[in-house]
Motif scaffolding. Structure first.
Motif, short mmCIF file in Angstrom:
data_model
loop_
_atom_site.label_atom_id
_atom_site.label_comp_id
_atom_site.label_asym_id
_atom_site.label_seq_id
_atom_site.Cartn_x
_atom_site.Cartn_y
_atom_site.Cartn_z
N LEU A 295 0.83 -1.21 0.00
CA LEU A 295 0.00 0.00 0.00
C LEU A 295 0.86 1.25 0.00
CD1 LEU A 295 -2.77 -0.94 2.61
CD2 LEU A 295 -2.96 -0.91 0.11
N ASN A 296 2.04 1.19 0.63
CA ASN A 296 2.90 2.35 0.81
C ASN A 296 2.10 3.48 1.46
OD1 ASN A 296 5.14 1.01 -0.41
ND2 ASN A 296 4.25 1.43 -2.42
N HIS A 297 2.26 4.69 0.98
CA HIS A 297 1.49 5.82 1.51
C HIS A 297 0.49 6.32 0.47
CE1 HIS A 297 4.13 5.95 4.98
NE2 HIS A 297 5.17 5.98 4.17
N ASP A 298 0.14 5.47 -0.49
CA ASP A 298 -0.76 5.87 -1.55
C ASP A 298 -2.21 5.74 -1.10
OD1 ASP A 298 1.44 6.26 -3.26
OD2 ASP A 298 1.47 4.13 -3.76
N VAL A 299 -3.11 6.36 -1.87
CA VAL A 299 -4.55 6.26 -1.63
C VAL A 299 -5.14 5.34 -2.69
CG1 VAL A 299 -6.73 7.54 -1.52
CG2 VAL A 299 -4.64 8.56 -0.61
N PRO B 122 -4.19 4.66 3.78
CA PRO B 122 -3.42 4.00 4.85
C PRO B 122 -2.88 4.96 5.90
CG PRO B 122 -2.77 3.18 2.69
CD PRO B 122 -3.64 4.37 2.45
N ASN B 123 -2.65 6.23 5.55
CA ASN B 123 -2.11 7.19 6.50
C ASN B 123 -3.18 7.80 7.41
OD1 ASN B 123 0.41 6.76 5.42
ND2 ASN B 123 0.38 8.58 4.12
N PRO C 259 -9.41 3.81 7.98
CA PRO C 259 -8.73 4.21 6.75
C PRO C 259 -9.68 4.35 5.56
CG PRO C 259 -8.37 1.89 7.16
CD PRO C 259 -9.11 2.41 8.35
N VAL C 260 -10.94 3.89 5.70
CA VAL C 260 -11.92 4.04 4.63
C VAL C 260 -12.49 5.45 4.70
CG1 VAL C 260 -14.06 3.18 3.64
CG2 VAL C 260 -12.45 1.58 4.71
N ARG C 261 -12.29 6.23 3.65
CA ARG C 261 -12.66 7.64 3.66
C ARG C 261 -13.40 8.02 2.39
NH1 ARG C 261 -10.13 10.61 7.83
NH2 ARG C 261 -9.33 9.05 9.33
N HIS C 262 -14.01 9.20 2.47
CA HIS C 262 -14.59 9.81 1.28
C HIS C 262 -13.45 10.42 0.47
CE1 HIS C 262 -16.85 12.63 -1.26
NE2 HIS C 262 -17.90 11.82 -1.05
#
Length: 336
Positions: free
Chosen positions: A296-300, A311-312, A318-321
């Motif tokens: 996942l790294n720091h990507d969306v 992930p950050n 971590p599930v966001r709009h």
């Protein structure tokens, strides 16, 4: 392969003790491929990496980096400086000639083929093994095959010989060879230009290059080898919760970007696939880039239902709009 070519290729194997060149090894690899089809995903390469020394770009730069008039001016300036220090004209010219000869002798000794190829091979192979020891992937996808017994290998080492024995039956386990070139850099500051070419029996080639001090360049080549052959290749089949999951990638590339989760879903649907679920993203990230998964790294990452996985941003979830990850590229790949 025609008859005359076949006779020539077998002749390469019939001369024990002769130096094995790139052509002879590739001929043996081709014949081995006809004996047993390649079925394993891991690549096994011939243990010796043959290196060809290229043009000395330092000497080339010295000779052609400046015009004749510039070289003449420099020589006149050097003679003038020596004369200003009290030297006679003839002595000044002779001193410059002697100094240049000493420099040329030093460079000639450094350029003599007295082990640079062995050094580069050893550093590449040891660096590659060091990466594998640190990463410890479940399956090692690249290695070098030892065609001799330990006794034969020990005798070759005692005689300071490289591994040269070629056995067609043993070569049936071989995937290809690695060979390369090196040239001294134009900066004349201990740099080399190093290339490595991996040629497989099916005709595929992979090419890598690095520039720097010999040890640094060899380490960089080893890192590129590991990334090329150990990284997840799509499609990748993994087992999640007792069932097989195929990572099919994205249209046009293994991992892609989308302006919105809805467009990412449509892209996957066009491949008769879907976006991974949150759990699948997380589990595949645990496998990582070197074991058939994707970090996942720091990507969306895009999720179905118009959501993203950030992930950050794990508190509270971590599930966001998508608006909460505004400005970030939305990554995705598809599974089936």
């Amino acid at each position: 392969m025609n008859l005359s070519q076949s006779r020539t290729d077998w002749a390469c194997l019939a001369l024990p003790g002769r130096r094995i060149g790139v052509r002879c090894v590739m001929a043996a690899v081709s014949m081995a491929a006809m004996l047993i089809p390649a079925a394993a995903s891991a690549l096994t390469l011939w243990p010796t990496i043959e290196f060809i020394r290229g043009q000395d770009l330092c000497q080339y730069q010295d000779a052609y980096g400046r015009g004749r008039s510039a070289q003449r001016k420099e020589l006149v300036s050097q003679v003038s400086q020596l004369m200003a220090m009290g030297a006679e004209t003839q002595d000044a010219v002779q001193a410059i000639i002697v100094i240049d000869q000493l420099i040329d002798q030093q460079r000639l000794l450094a350029r003599m083929d007295t082990g640079m190829d062995v050094t580069l091979e050893s550093v590449i192979k040891s660096s590659l093994d060091q990466i594998y020891r640190e990463v410890q992937p479940k399956e090692k996808k690249l290695g070098f095959f030892n065609p001799t017994t330990l006794i034969e290998l020990l005798n070759e080492l005692k005689e300071q010989h490289r591994q040269q024995q070629v056995d067609a039956k043993q070569l049936a386990r071989l995937s290809g060879i690695a060979w390369g070139t090196y040239a001294y850099g134009p900066s004349c500051s201990n740099d080399i230009l190093l290339t490595l070419h991996v040629t497989l029996h099916g005709g595929q080639t992979y090419n890598f290059s690095a520039k720097g001090e010999p040890e640094w360049a060899a380490n960089a080549i080893a890192s590129k080898l590991f990334q090329q052959f150990q990284a997840t290749r799509f499609p990748s089949v993994v087992h999640v919760n007792g069932r097989s999951l195929t990572l099919v990638g994205a249209p046009g590339s293994p991992i892609s970007h989308a302006p919105s989760p809805a467009l990412a879903e449509k892209a996957c649907a066009s491949m008769k696939a879907r976006l991974p679920s949150l759990e699948e993203y997380e589990l595949l990230a645990m496998l990582g880039d070197w074991n058939g998964g994707v970090s996942l790294n720091h990507d969306v990452w895009t999720l179905s239902g118009g959501k993203v996985l950030a992930p950050n941003l794990r508190n509270p979830s971590p599930v966001r709009h998508p608006d909460e990850a505004r400005g970030e590229d939305l990554h995705f790949y598809c599974v089936r």
